[in-house]
Write a protein that holds these residues in place. Structure first.
Motif, PDB file in Angstrom:
ATOM      1  N   ALA A 143      38.445 -48.378 -43.714  1.00 55.73           N
ATOM      2  CA  ALA A 143      39.537 -47.709 -42.958  1.00 55.73           C
ATOM      3  C   ALA A 143      40.526 -48.760 -42.670  1.00 55.73           C
ATOM      4  O   ALA A 143      40.358 -49.916 -43.056  1.00 55.73           O
ATOM      5  CB  ALA A 143      39.076 -47.254 -41.567  1.00 55.73           C
ATOM      6  N   ASN A 144      41.738 -48.317 -42.345  1.00 55.13           N
ATOM      7  CA  ASN A 144      42.538 -49.209 -41.851  1.00 55.13           C
ATOM      8  C   ASN A 144      42.789 -49.132 -40.367  1.00 55.13           C
ATOM      9  O   ASN A 144      42.128 -48.505 -39.703  1.00 55.13           O
ATOM     10  CB  ASN A 144      44.399 -49.104 -42.456  1.00 55.13           C
ATOM     11  CG  ASN A 144      44.794 -47.823 -42.307  1.00 55.13           C
ATOM     12  OD1 ASN A 144      44.576 -47.207 -41.017  1.00 55.13           O
ATOM     13  ND2 ASN A 144      45.778 -47.570 -43.160  1.00 55.13           N
ATOM     14  N   GLU A 145      43.885 -49.954 -39.694  1.00 58.45           N
ATOM     15  CA  GLU A 145      43.716 -50.147 -38.137  1.00 58.45           C
ATOM     16  C   GLU A 145      43.948 -48.719 -37.758  1.00 58.45           C
ATOM     17  O   GLU A 145      43.306 -48.132 -36.634  1.00 58.45           O
ATOM     18  CB  GLU A 145      44.715 -51.170 -37.745  1.00 58.45           C
ATOM     19  CG  GLU A 145      44.372 -51.391 -36.216  1.00 58.45           C
ATOM     20  CD  GLU A 145      45.242 -52.740 -35.934  1.00 58.45           C
ATOM     21  OE1 GLU A 145      45.101 -53.397 -34.893  1.00 58.45           O
ATOM     22  OE2 GLU A 145      45.740 -53.490 -36.966  1.00 58.45           O
ATOM     23  N   ASN A 146      44.992 -47.888 -38.119  1.00 57.99           N
ATOM     24  CA  ASN A 146      45.564 -46.885 -37.607  1.00 57.99           C
ATOM     25  C   ASN A 146      44.283 -45.655 -37.957  1.00 57.99           C
ATOM     26  O   ASN A 146      44.082 -44.770 -36.762  1.00 57.99           O
ATOM     27  CB  ASN A 146      46.797 -46.388 -38.119  1.00 57.99           C
ATOM     28  CG  ASN A 146      47.868 -47.032 -37.657  1.00 57.99           C
ATOM     29  OD1 ASN A 146      47.905 -47.835 -36.862  1.00 57.99           O
ATOM     30  ND2 ASN A 146      48.922 -47.082 -38.487  1.00 57.99           N
ATOM     31  N   GLU A 147      43.818 -45.538 -39.097  1.00 57.63           N
ATOM     32  CA  GLU A 147      42.670 -44.854 -39.102  1.00 57.63           C
ATOM     33  C   GLU A 147      41.365 -44.785 -38.358  1.00 57.63           C
ATOM     34  O   GLU A 147      41.099 -43.768 -38.052  1.00 57.63           O
ATOM     35  CB  GLU A 147      42.336 -44.711 -40.794  1.00 57.63           C
ATOM     36  CG  GLU A 147      43.399 -44.383 -41.745  1.00 57.63           C
ATOM     37  CD  GLU A 147      43.349 -44.839 -43.089  1.00 57.63           C
ATOM     38  OE1 GLU A 147      44.325 -44.652 -43.881  1.00 57.63           O
ATOM     39  OE2 GLU A 147      42.383 -45.548 -43.271  1.00 57.63           O
TER      40      GLU A 147
END
Length: 332
Positions: free
Chosen positions: A217-221
């Motif tokens: 995942a990335n931070e927003n996800e």
């Protein structure tokens, strides 16, 4: 359990990317959300936007396909399952992924719609705004799966983008079952906040049932998936449900948590960010390759960062250098 024939077998959208430079004004005028991915639901819509593009670069893409192409470039053994149409773009995709050293045996689909395409607009700051027509890829049936390949892969890697259409969603569920029965690991990338907004419940259910071994995942996800606003709260909640959690944070680097162990690495320095297309895909490739090679969690993160830095230094989502030599130079 037999020795895996592949390090990673991926299932994803088989897409041909068209990349073009654009300014912020163009992004606004056409109603796009900068830095995001949105779907186009008809060939006519895709053709209309394509007509507005400036000079472009055509290259095979697709999130999971980019990942396994990079794994092959790193010396890994990779396979890909995804559907193209019996048309020119389908031939381009099939040739490119096989030429990259990836095993690709999925049969083509006759008739409409055409092979998937993604129109990518890259702004001067390197951000990419994607507009995707899923075409034939969204009709991948469970009957098209190469179950022998899946069972022969140490890790089955799935992309969230392909979860949206019903038919491939069922195919991916079937693939998870095949991998589980063979004693293999399942890795999943959340792909985009857009995917989570539509299917977050499904993704959380997969985690709760213990069907995901490695989550990217990335931070927003990760915030969207865990439905909280605090990063550390989201990470703790997700890490409690998957054996390995990997979260990328752009210029802030990345973290990984595995069985209670948490490590972090910084972003690999580069002179200029040219195009962020494929950064997450290549990070996943580096991390998974590191794990397949028996590297530590920290080294696997660093390998992911090295791969991501290479890809954002030029246009396109496929490596343009000798990746094995690059890794040997930077990581040993």
């Amino acid at each position: 359990m037999t020795t895996p024939a592949y390090d990673v077998v991926a299932i994803g959208n088989a897409i041909v990317d068209v990349l073009s430079q654009a300014d912020d004004a163009f992004i606004t005028e056409t109603g796009m959300t900068k830095g995001s991915m949105q779907l186009m639901f008809s060939p006519a819509e895709a053709d209309a936007l394509y007509a507005k593009m400036g000079p472009g670069i055509e290259a095979s893409g697709g999130s999971a396909a980019n990942t396994v192409a990079a794994i092959a470039a790193l010396g890994g053994r990779a396979g890909f399952i995804g559907q193209v149409a019996d048309d020119q773009l389908g031939e381009v995709f099939a040739h490119d992924i096989r030429a990259a050293g990836v095993t690709f045996t999925t049969a083509t689909r006759d008739g409409e719609p055409t092979t998937a395409r993604c129109l990518i607009f890259v702004t001067p700051d390197g951000q990419r705004t994607m507009n995707t027509f899923l075409g034939a890829s969204q009709f991948l049936p469970a009957s098209a799966l190469d179950n022998e390949m899946i069972a022969s892969g140490a890790i089955l890697y799935l992309e969230g983008y392909l979860w949206d259409p019903e038919e491939p969603r069922q195919a991916m569920r079937a693939a998870i079952e095949v991998a589980r029965k063979a004693g293999r690991k399942v890795a999943f990338t959340l792909s985009d906040v857009f995917c989570i907004s539509r299917h977050g419940g499904d993704f959380r259910d997969l985690m709760a049932k213990g069907l995901i071994d490695i989550m990217f995942a990335n931070e927003n996800e990760i915030l969207a998936l865990m439905e909280v606003e605090d990063f550390e709260t989201a990470v703790a909640a997700a890490a409690a449900q998957v054996p390995v959690l990997v979260v990328t944070r752009s210029e802030k680097g990345a973290i990984a948590i595995a069985n209670g162990e948490r490590v972090a690495c910084g972003a690999e320095p580069i002179e200029k960010v040219v195009d962020t297309t494929g950064a997450g895909d290549l990070f996943a490739a580096g991390f998974l390759t590191g794990q397949a090679q028996g590297r530590s969690l920290e080294q696997s993160l660093r390998l992911g960062a090295i791969c991501a830095a290479e890809i954002i230094s030029h246009y396109g989502a496929r490596p343009m250098c000798d990746m094995q030599a690059l890794v040997a130079e930077k990581l040993g």
